[in-house]
Scaffold this motif. Structure first.
Motif, PDB file in Angstrom:
ATOM      1  N   GLU A  44      10.178  46.348  44.934  1.00 54.62           N
ATOM      2  CA  GLU A  44      10.992  46.187  43.733  1.00 54.62           C
ATOM      3  C   GLU A  44      11.253  47.558  43.109  1.00 54.62           C
ATOM      4  O   GLU A  44      10.382  48.431  43.129  1.00 54.62           O
ATOM      5  CB  GLU A  44      10.291  45.294  42.710  1.00 54.62           C
ATOM      6  CG  GLU A  44      10.120  43.854  43.165  1.00 54.62           C
ATOM      7  CD  GLU A  44       8.710  43.595  43.648  1.00 54.62           C
ATOM      8  OE1 GLU A  44       7.803  44.396  43.329  1.00 54.62           O
ATOM      9  OE2 GLU A  44       8.510  42.607  44.348  1.00 54.62           O
ATOM     10  N   GLU A  58      11.279  48.546  40.052  1.00 56.91           N
ATOM     11  CA  GLU A  58      10.324  48.901  38.999  1.00 56.91           C
ATOM     12  C   GLU A  58       8.996  49.390  39.584  1.00 56.91           C
ATOM     13  O   GLU A  58       8.400  50.341  39.077  1.00 56.91           O
ATOM     14  CB  GLU A  58      10.070  47.699  38.077  1.00 56.91           C
ATOM     15  CG  GLU A  58       9.126  48.034  36.942  1.00 56.91           C
ATOM     16  CD  GLU A  58       8.795  46.832  36.070  1.00 56.91           C
ATOM     17  OE1 GLU A  58       7.738  46.881  35.432  1.00 56.91           O
ATOM     18  OE2 GLU A  58       9.583  45.881  36.027  1.00 56.91           O
ATOM     19  N   GLU A 108       9.555  52.942  40.868  1.00 58.02           N
ATOM     20  CA  GLU A 108       9.663  53.894  39.767  1.00 58.02           C
ATOM     21  C   GLU A 108       8.297  54.164  39.123  1.00 58.02           C
ATOM     22  O   GLU A 108       7.939  55.317  38.867  1.00 58.02           O
ATOM     23  CB  GLU A 108      10.638  53.370  38.716  1.00 58.02           C
ATOM     24  CG  GLU A 108      10.858  54.335  37.565  1.00 58.02           C
ATOM     25  CD  GLU A 108      11.849  53.786  36.546  1.00 58.02           C
ATOM     26  OE1 GLU A 108      11.795  54.286  35.409  1.00 58.02           O
ATOM     27  OE2 GLU A 108      12.636  52.872  36.860  1.00 58.02           O
ATOM     28  N   ARG A 109       7.547  53.123  38.896  1.00 48.94           N
ATOM     29  CA  ARG A 109       6.225  53.301  38.271  1.00 48.94           C
ATOM     30  C   ARG A 109       5.283  54.077  39.190  1.00 48.94           C
ATOM     31  O   ARG A 109       4.541  54.947  38.740  1.00 48.94           O
ATOM     32  CB  ARG A 109       5.636  51.947  37.888  1.00 48.94           C
ATOM     33  CG  ARG A 109       6.398  51.308  36.729  1.00 48.94           C
ATOM     34  CD  ARG A 109       5.877  49.952  36.364  1.00 48.94           C
ATOM     35  NE  ARG A 109       4.518  50.072  35.831  1.00 48.94           N
ATOM     36  CZ  ARG A 109       3.722  49.040  35.573  1.00 48.94           C
ATOM     37  NH1 ARG A 109       4.157  47.813  35.770  1.00 48.94           N
ATOM     38  NH2 ARG A 109       2.519  49.218  35.103  1.00 48.94           N
TER      39      ARG A 109
END
Length: 100
Positions: free
Chosen positions: A13, A15, A18-19
């Motif tokens: 995913e 997110e 990115e995290r």
């Protein structure tokens, strides 16, 4: 002389990516270098290099195997048990499957 490399592609995913990048960047790593370290650690230790908390408790004291604690309990077995293999199987691969 640089060793040959391959490209590995996987899906996650946006997110999560990115995290993870933010976490690795904060300690001076790229996502690619972190994955490379993970793969090297897996190969060097011949096991999954992270803790896998399954929530299953185990009374097995032998930690020399590469399975996480509680792995064998999930299947109701003990790795120290003797494996008994019957000389003859109670079925034939050649005969048609029985129906109930």
């Amino acid at each position: 002389m640089q060793s040959k490399t391959v490209t590995v592609t996987f899906r996650t995913e946006p997110e999560v990516k990115e995290r993870a990048e933010n976490i690795f960047n904060s300690i001076g790593l790229t996502l690619s270098s972190a994955i490379e370290m993970f793969l090297h650690q897996t190969v060097n230790t011949n096991r999954y290099p992270c803790s896998l908390d399954t929530g299953v408790t185990s009374n097995i004291e032998d930690t020399s195997n590469t399975y996480p604690p509680g792995f064998f309990s999930l299947f109701g077995c003990n790795p120290q048990d003797e494996l008994v293999v019957p000389e003859e199987l109670p079925f034939s691969f050649d005969s048609p499957r029985e129906t109930l």
